[in-house]
Design an enzyme around this catalytic site. Structure first.
Site, PDB file in Angstrom:
ATOM      1  N   ASP A 103      -3.418   2.858   1.529  1.00 17.41           N
ATOM      2  CA  ASP A 103      -2.439   1.081   0.487  1.00 17.41           C
ATOM      3  C   ASP A 103      -3.370   0.281   1.545  1.00 17.41           C
ATOM      4  O   ASP A 103      -2.081  -0.051   2.460  1.00 17.41           O
ATOM      5  CB  ASP A 103      -1.246   2.081   0.886  1.00 17.41           C
ATOM      6  N   ASP A 121       1.885   6.115 -12.022  1.00 15.00           N
ATOM      7  CA  ASP A 121       2.566   6.369 -11.361  1.00 15.00           C
ATOM      8  C   ASP A 121       3.794   6.965 -12.135  1.00 15.00           C
ATOM      9  O   ASP A 121       3.995   6.641 -13.548  1.00 15.00           O
ATOM     10  CB  ASP A 121       2.957   4.868 -10.773  1.00 15.00           C
TER      11      ASP A 121
END
Length: 247
Positions: free
Chosen positions: A5, A124
């Site tokens: 990330d 998500d």
């Protein structure tokens, strides 16, 4: 599949998508994971969509230069041109989330231009018992609820040509309490393409549970970045439990 990330050019990791901690240099991390035997690598520019900008291509290029395994890049990819730029920078696949949800035809377009094998759709997800599956799609880095059933969206994404579905459980992300197994099972029931387990790994047993639930690729960040689980040890453990792992 270690996941890098990226924020401000550094690897970061948080809990439930917030509380980010620095976890190192992306190039050094990528090189180390490849040397350790990782099967794939993910790179997610986590603030690109929120900040309304494109993926950091220079960072992608630097990471791609040392990466020796399939390399998936996501974050800020809003058009076929964006996808082309990321692939040209060295990515093997592009991962699309918010933009693909808002404009599903983008999936069709990317598949048409680059081939199905290049296109990953990331989702998500958080729980919402008001929806048929109990799971809702979130966009904008997990900040915006959409009202869309996550299982139905996964089914549509595959129908449009996605070669991999990558759902991340917002509730489990970074908590190290285990993957959301019902989510994995629910998506596996409606798609035939590989499904990535993402969000919640805290022990070797969690990876085993995800594989047994049907996940084809096991993604994690914290436990790898902070040295809690070594990739070779994990692969040895999974093989010992009867899970087929790449050599």
């Amino acid at each position: 599949m270690p996941c890098l990330d990226i924020k401000d050019g550094r690897v970061v990791k948080g809990v439930h998508f917030v509380g980010l901690q620095d976890a190192g240099d992306p190039v050094e991390s990528a090189r180390a994971y490849c040397d350790a035997g990782a099967d794939e690598l993910a790179f997610l520019d986590i603030t690109a969509t929120i900040e309304g900008r494109k993926t950091m291509l220079e960072t992608v290029k630097r990471v791609a230069a040392v990466t020796t395994v399939p390399f998936t890049v996501g974050g800020g990819i809003k058009s076929a041109a964006d996808a082309e730029a990321v692939l040209a920078a060295g990515a093997d696949r592009v991962s699309m989330s918010s933009a693909a949800f808002r404009n599903p035809a983008l999936i069709d377009e990317a598949v048409k231009f680059f081939g199905r094998e290049k296109v990953v759709v990331a989702i998500d997800v958080d729980k919402n018992q008001a929806l048929p599956s109990g799971y809702e799609v979130y966009v904008d880095g997990g900040n915006t609820a959409t009202g869309k059933d996550a299982i139905e969206w996964a089914k549509e994404a595959e129908a449009r040509g996605a070669s991999i579905i990558l759902p991340t459980s917002k509730a489990c992300d970074g908590a190290k309490t285990g993957y959301d197994l019902p989510l994995i099972r629910g998506i596996k029931e409606v798609v035939s393409v590989p499904v990535v387990a993402s969000g919640g790994a805290g022990s070797k047993e969690h990876f085993l549970e995800a594989a047994q639930a049907g996940a084809d690729i096991l993604l994690a960040a914290s436990v790898f970045h902070f040295g809690e689980i070594a990739v070779p040890d994990l692969k040895e453990y999974l093989a010992g439990q009867g899970i087929a792992v790449a050599k």
